[in-house]
Design a protein around this motif. Structure first.
Motif, short mmCIF file in Angstrom:
data_model
loop_
_atom_site.label_atom_id
_atom_site.label_comp_id
_atom_site.label_asym_id
_atom_site.label_seq_id
_atom_site.Cartn_x
_atom_site.Cartn_y
_atom_site.Cartn_z
N ASP A 187 0.90 -1.18 0.08
CA ASP A 187 -0.07 -0.02 -0.12
C ASP A 187 0.92 1.29 -0.02
N SER A 188 0.42 2.21 -0.61
CA SER A 188 1.15 3.70 -0.72
C SER A 188 0.12 4.65 -0.33
N LEU A 189 0.56 5.67 0.45
CA LEU A 189 -0.02 6.94 0.64
C LEU A 189 0.52 8.10 0.44
N VAL A 190 -0.22 9.12 -0.07
CA VAL A 190 0.37 10.52 -0.52
C VAL A 190 -0.22 11.36 0.08
N LEU A 191 0.45 12.23 0.65
CA LEU A 191 0.00 13.55 1.29
C LEU A 191 0.40 14.82 0.43
N ILE A 192 -0.42 15.40 -0.21
CA ILE A 192 0.10 16.41 -1.37
C ILE A 192 -0.80 17.69 -1.39
N SER A 193 0.04 18.96 -1.81
CA SER A 193 -0.86 20.05 -2.06
C SER A 193 -1.77 19.76 -3.33
N THR A 250 -3.71 19.79 -9.02
CA THR A 250 -4.51 20.70 -10.35
C THR A 250 -3.53 20.84 -11.51
N ARG A 251 -2.24 21.01 -11.20
CA ARG A 251 -1.29 21.11 -12.24
C ARG A 251 -1.13 19.73 -12.96
N LEU A 252 -0.96 18.76 -12.48
CA LEU A 252 -0.41 17.48 -13.07
C LEU A 252 -1.53 16.54 -13.28
N GLY A 253 -2.27 16.34 -12.52
CA GLY A 253 -3.66 15.33 -12.58
C GLY A 253 -3.46 14.27 -11.77
N PRO A 254 -4.60 13.63 -11.26
CA PRO A 254 -4.34 12.52 -10.40
C PRO A 254 -3.46 11.39 -11.09
N GLU A 255 -3.96 11.24 -12.66
CA GLU A 255 -3.16 9.76 -13.07
C GLU A 255 -1.77 10.18 -12.92
N GLU A 256 -1.15 11.16 -13.20
CA GLU A 256 0.35 11.35 -13.06
C GLU A 256 0.82 10.87 -12.02
N LEU A 257 -0.31 11.43 -10.90
CA LEU A 257 0.09 11.02 -9.40
C LEU A 257 0.34 9.62 -9.35
N LYS A 258 -0.66 8.90 -9.70
CA LYS A 258 -1.00 7.44 -9.31
C LYS A 258 0.15 6.72 -10.13
N ASP A 259 0.61 7.13 -11.48
CA ASP A 259 1.50 6.48 -12.30
C ASP A 259 2.85 6.49 -11.37
N ALA A 260 3.08 7.69 -10.78
CA ALA A 260 4.49 7.68 -10.32
C ALA A 260 4.42 6.85 -8.96
N ALA A 261 3.31 7.03 -8.13
CA ALA A 261 3.39 6.21 -7.07
C ALA A 261 3.30 4.93 -7.06
N THR A 301 4.87 2.99 -9.76
CA THR A 301 5.86 2.43 -10.53
C THR A 301 7.36 2.99 -9.99
N LEU A 302 7.32 3.81 -9.09
CA LEU A 302 8.70 4.30 -8.64
C LEU A 302 8.71 4.03 -7.11
N HIS A 303 10.04 4.22 -6.28
CA HIS A 303 10.22 4.41 -5.14
C HIS A 303 9.79 5.59 -4.74
N PRO A 304 9.15 5.78 -3.58
CA PRO A 304 8.54 7.00 -2.95
C PRO A 304 9.28 8.23 -3.06
N GLN A 305 10.85 8.13 -2.67
CA GLN A 305 11.69 9.34 -2.96
C GLN A 305 11.60 9.42 -4.40
N SER A 306 11.83 8.64 -5.29
CA SER A 306 11.68 9.01 -6.66
C SER A 306 10.59 9.55 -7.13
N ALA A 307 9.20 8.82 -6.68
CA ALA A 307 8.18 9.37 -7.35
C ALA A 307 7.99 11.01 -6.72
N VAL A 308 8.17 11.23 -5.72
CA VAL A 308 7.92 12.72 -5.20
C VAL A 308 8.94 13.46 -6.03
N GLU A 309 10.31 13.18 -6.12
CA GLU A 309 11.04 14.14 -7.08
C GLU A 309 10.44 14.33 -8.29
N HIS A 310 10.12 13.15 -9.04
CA HIS A 310 9.50 13.05 -10.48
C HIS A 310 8.16 13.96 -10.53
N LEU A 311 7.32 13.92 -9.59
CA LEU A 311 6.16 14.67 -9.67
C LEU A 311 6.62 16.13 -9.33
#
Length: 748
Positions: free
Chosen positions: A171-177, A182-193, A195-205
């Motif tokens: 399971d993954s949990l994301v707390l985000i502004s 609004t700028r990227l969209g929820p699909e971009e958020l889901k794909d990063a969370a 497929t990537l390690h949490p640190q890499s996902a946050v840096e990518h977003l």
């Protein structure tokens, strides 16, 4: 045996954050076992819709309050302690509302909170206001319930809700502004969370957010639950030594002289054994000493691979074998079946492209045949034919038809579409060109038409305002940083406007200066104008405007866009015209005005807000909108940055600069209908427009557009000219020395 969970964490490093981000992120993973077992790990993000130093101080205050109150309170469970901590943060922000500029609508504030607590396999999550929480389970994105989504802090009668559930492996949990979502969209958020390690996902977003032009709130925390592998240490084996070999033998032999002989032999053997032992011990000690000098490695622990990891390795191996079989089979089939398909495909593409080009030419011939002009006589059919021709040309280009064959047809099609969309070609004339001197480059930011009809410009490089004499092509200093007047020293000018007979200048210390010309040569003296409450504007006011109340007396009102007050402030002039009274809130309700970049006042207020045009009447923006030109086939959607008009209220034309497509668009001021658009007839772009105004038409002469770039003042008559007249005549532009050079009439 129960599975032990470990939370992988991802946060953005503080140096990588956006410069104007007010968000605060707190992560607490207790190292004391009792605290970790009773309270768990705390993950907290505090956001703000206001990007300022005071907003950042507010988020830090809220974050520190929640952290300390949660770990200090031992009176109840995690859910109740979280609710108490959120209430305490709300109370402290309410006490500091005025000092921190947390203006809201009376019930809700600009601060949002997203908090999560993980204890074992328990998960507690709560959000308030502009903060969002997403749970990703089995590649599905879920939004956690949030009854306080619209209620930011500080708020009255806040009832915080905390959701409780269980967290499983994967399971993954994301707390985000919400500004990032609004700028990227929820699909971009889901794909990063997923497929990537949490640190890499946050840096990518965060990287995508910055690349998309994002600013302001950018806080984010990502967590992923993983399984902790079990370990087992084996017991060290101890060798078993044999018992004493002579145990139980008789003390003396019955044979005479046997014992002395045996004792002698034993003595000799003992001496030999002792000598060998001494020699062996010395050699052994040398070997042991040498071994002690060698590096050592700790005994390895026996690691048990989790069942989920073994299954994942088996699945990947099967997928790799299957993919290898498919690739080999596909390549063999392609070699067998498509031996000569490349040439046939090329011939087919050329044939398709030629047909598309012929279709475009046929459509164009119907619109502009001998004695036929459907653009003038049947605009609807002309639009349909030209649109089809434009798309056929795109198809021909995609099929490989040479540009030399497509471009002439495309030029005719675009010319016809431009006539349908009301494109007016205009001729650019450079009035004045300022050249750098002494290594200081010219950096013009704003231009207004002064009370004497001459252009006045603000130069950011020299921190001064100049009057441009169109006859002599020379700049004259009006005011600059360091000018002494009215007992004060002026700071660097930052905003410029014209009110009646006065030129208004606001400097970086929010001092308002009034300058009025006394002759036709541009001479005049600046004087301070007292504006009640000007010291509270802060450093974030973005636009000013004036409205002439009485033409005979020249008195006017002042309007200021103040993001920290979330208002357009209206100042009425005093009876003697020497000062402005206390401000009134011109908008009927407070709102975010950070996106307002330009303002024009004629009784109504027109603003550019976030790239769009809006009109405010009596504090409300309803009932008026700017219609788009409708030429999305040729150009991108408009994005406005400047607005101007030479006409009275509810009459004439409103002009707006579209910085994406480098054009000026004209609208009917009364209803917002699109009229026409202006582009340079030379084909070059109308780019880098930093300020503009419009001179009204006089008699048969058309209106004139005046604008400034970084170092030039331009003008163009807003009337169509033949394309052959696109280039200005030689000598139409003047090159003058910049302010401060010997040829200038004033030195900065």
């Amino acid at each position: 045996m129960a599975v032990r969970l470990h939370m992988k964490l991802g946060v953005i490093a503080e140096p990588d954050r956006v410069s104007d981000s007010p968000d605060t992120i707190v992560v607490v993973e207790p190292s004391v076992g009792s605290v970790a077992r009773s309270k768990g790990n705390l993950y907290l993000i505090v956001t703000s819709t206001i990007a300022s130093q005071r907003a950042q101080e507010a988020t830090q205050l809220a974050a520190e309050t929640i952290r300390s109150e949660f770990y200090y309170d031992e009176s109840a469970g995690i859910r109740v302690c979280l609710q108490k901590a959120l209430g305490a943060a709300n109370k402290r922000l309410n006490h500091q509302r005025d000092r921190l500029g947390l203006h809201g609508d009376g019930l809700n504030g600009p601060v949002g909170i997203g908090v999560a607590v993980v204890r074992g396999n328990e998960l507690y999550v709560g959000t308030i206001g502009p903060a969002e929480a997403y749970l990703i389970r089995q590649a599905r994105l879920s939004t956690l319930p949030d009854p306080n989504r619209e209620r930011g802090l500080p708020a009255r009668d806040l009832s915080a809700e905390v959701w409780r559930g269980e967290v499983n492996v994967g399971d993954s949990l994301v707390l985000i502004s919400p500004n990032v979502v609004t700028r990227l969209g929820p699909e971009e958020l889901k794909d990063a969370a997923v497929t990537l390690h949490p640190q890499s996902a946050v840096e990518h977003l965060h990287g995508r957010f910055v690349a998309a032009g994002g600013s302001g709130s950018d806080g984010a925390i990502a967590l992923e639950a993983t399984e902790v592998a079990a370990t087992e240490r084996q017991r060290t084996l101890v060798p078993v030594r044999a018992a004493e070999p002579l145990a139980g033998s008789p003390d003396r032999s019955p044979i005479p002289l046997a014992d002395p002989v045996v004792d002698g032999v034993v003595a000799v053997q003992g001496g030999a054994r002792q000598a060998r032992h001494v020699a062996g011990n010395g050699l052994g000690r040398a070997v042991v000493a040498l071994q002690e000098l060698l590096p050592r490695r700790r005994p390895a622990y026996r690691r048990v691979t989790p069942l989920s990891a073994r299954r994942e390795s088996q699945r990947r191996g099967a997928v790799a074998i299957l993919a290898f079989i498919v690739v080999v089979g596909g390549l063999g089939l392609a070699v067998f079946m498509l031996g000569g398909a490349g040439r046939r495909e090329s011939v087919t593409n050329v044939t398709t492209g030629q047909r598309a080009l012929d279709a475009a030419r046929a459509d164009l011939a119907q619109v502009f045949g001998p004695g036929v002009d459907l653009v003038a006589n049947d605009a609807g059919r002309a639009r349909s034919l030209l649109t089809d021709a434009y798309r056929e040309l795109d198809r021909a280009t995609g099929a490989g038809i040479a540009a030399a064959a497509v471009d002439p047809v495309r030029r005719d099609v675009v010319a016809g579409l431009d006539r349908l969309y009301g494109v007016v070609p205009i001729v650019d004339q450079v009035l004045v060109q300022l050249e750098p001197t002494a290594g200081v480059a010219v950096d013009l930011r704003t231009a207004v038409r002064g009370p004497d009809g001459m252009p006045y410009v603000l130069d950011h490089a020299t921190k001064a305002v100049y009057r441009i004499d169109l006859k002599t092509k020379k700049p004259t200093l009006v005011i600059k940083a360091g000018t002494k007047a009215s007992g004060l020293v002026a700071a660097a000018p930052k905003l410029l406007s014209v009110g009646g007979p006065d030129l208004l200048v606001i400097d970086e210390k929010n001092v308002v200066w009034r300058w009025r010309p006394v002759d036709s040569k541009g001479r005049g003296t600046p004087a301070r104008v007292r504006v009640s409450g000007a010291t509270s504007w802060g450093d974030d006011i973005v636009a000013i405007g004036t409205f002439l109340k009485d033409r005979n007396s020249g008195q006017y009102n002042l309007y200021v866009v103040d993001p920290s007050a979330r208002q357009i402030l209206s100042y009425a002039v005093a009876a003697d015209g020497s000062s402005f009274t206390a401000p009134n809130n011109w908008l009927d309700t407070a709102r975010d005005v950070d996106g307002m970049t330009a303002m024009y006042v004629d009784g109504d207020i027109f603003v550019v807000d976030g790239g769009a045009l809006a009109r405010y009447v009596s504090g409300s923006s309803e009932g008026w909108s700017a219609r788009a030109p409708g030429d999305e086939l040729l150009r991108k959607a408009p994005h406005y940055s400047l607005v101007a008009s030479p006409a009275e209220r509810r009459t004439g034309t409103l002009y707006a600069y579209d910085d994406v497509n480098a054009r000026v668009i004209a609208f009917d001021k009364s209803n917002g209908n699109y009229r026409e658009q202006y582009r340079l007839a030379s084909g070059s772009a109308l780019r880098e427009v930093r300020g503009m105004y419009v001179i009204p038409a006089v008699g048969a002469a058309p209106a004139t557009l005046v604008w400034v770039t970084s170092n030039e003042v331009h003008q163009a008559a807003l009337a169509a000219v033949p394309t052959s007249s696109a280039s200005p005549s030689p000598g139409s532009s003047g090159s003058v020395a910049p302010p401060g050079s010997p040829a200038a009439s004033a030195s900065p």
